[in-house]
Design an enzyme around this catalytic site. Sequence first.
Site, PDB file in Angstrom:
ATOM      1  N   LYS A 106       0.846  -1.200   0.000  1.00 65.20           N
ATOM      2  CA  LYS A 106       0.000   0.000   0.000  1.00 65.20           C
ATOM      3  C   LYS A 106       0.881   1.251   0.000  1.00 65.20           C
ATOM      4  CE  LYS A 106      -0.363   0.067   5.058  1.00 65.20           C
ATOM      5  NZ  LYS A 106      -1.281   0.077   6.223  1.00 65.20           N
ATOM      6  N   TYR A 114      15.470  31.018   6.668  1.00 64.64           N
ATOM      7  CA  TYR A 114      14.420  31.917   7.149  1.00 64.64           C
ATOM      8  C   TYR A 114      14.538  32.201   8.652  1.00 64.64           C
ATOM      9  CZ  TYR A 114      11.949  31.018   2.751  1.00 64.64           C
ATOM     10  OH  TYR A 114      11.600  30.924   1.419  1.00 64.64           O
TER      11      TYR A 114
END
Length: 376
Positions: free
Chosen positions: A46, A266
């Site tokens: 999956k 940042y």
Amino acid sequence: MNLVQSLDRRAVRGTLSEAVVDLSAIRDNVRTFRRLIPQDVLAVVKADAFGHGAVPVARAAVEAGATWLGVARTDEALRLRAGGLTVPILTWLYDAAELMLLGDLDVDVSVSTVAELQRVVSIPSVHNVHLKLDTGLHRAGSAPDQWIELTRAAAHYEALGAVAVRGIWSHLSHGDSPEALQSRRQLQLLRTGVSLARRAGLRPSVVHLANSAGAITLDAPDCDLVRIGAGLYGIDETGIGPRPAMRLMSKLAQVRRIRAGEGVSYGHDYIADRDTTVALVPLGYADGIPRVAVREASVLSRGVRMPVIGRIAMDQFVVDAGDLAVEPGEPVTVFGDGSDGAPTALDWAEWAGTIPHDIYCGIGSRVPRRYEEGIQ
């Protein structure tokens, strides 16, 4: 070949970053489980095989002896059939509108309630179903007090030729617990459920409960199948030593020198305490690099661990190379199997406060997958 396909192929050949998947590790991991346990193996592929690539991984697993494949969603099952996989497939999350398609492609479906069973039998094609009993996880599955009703209804519809009950199953809540106390309780509940199903007239060909860890920690000789997910990809929850199948690679995109007191990325959360060389790695949180891992994370380049500094951005992050003479294009291992000193997916999981499954599944579609054999 059209222009887009041509550009895509050139991009893969010249990419700065890639996830390299060792299919021999997938095969080895299946063989490890087959050697240690008597049951057949259902390979859980999956979520695009935990980000490794469903079709190539499924093929490798089947080549190594897996006799079943398991997926969560309908589109995952369809992709496997389109890829030429012919072994039995079980899916457990589907919409009623998808049942005809699943039946046409001979994909088994999980059923937890009489209402779900009635939706299945309303579709003209005959479905193989696996009745799921909730033995303690309390997600999907029939509540124990509704199990007799479900099994009787299933036996009725089976007698009419509307459905075939191929399996009975449940899912462990504490599969990685070494003492396996809760798992043994769940096994006993499943055994009771199977007994009641047989009393109702059902004769399932497979009974399954264990995941990768439970396959090792739980003695369940009366189960015919184990569902191997984490262990298939080298996530070791029980100490049996499966091989990690993926390494995440990149190249330094830019290199520069900064002075003591200068900030990086940042907000300048990081301020250099010395003159140093910093380098840019062209991967970010859009590619699955966990933003919260920044304070502890590192990568390997030229045999040296380089700490991640400053905030991890959407497309890139910065590492501190110190006084190492690195150049743009220098290979970087973000994670691997750890044998060369590189971080592992488990390391990144611990830095991010999560599990390796999350790290693998998070590697985004911008990172191409490349398949090799026998990476050491």
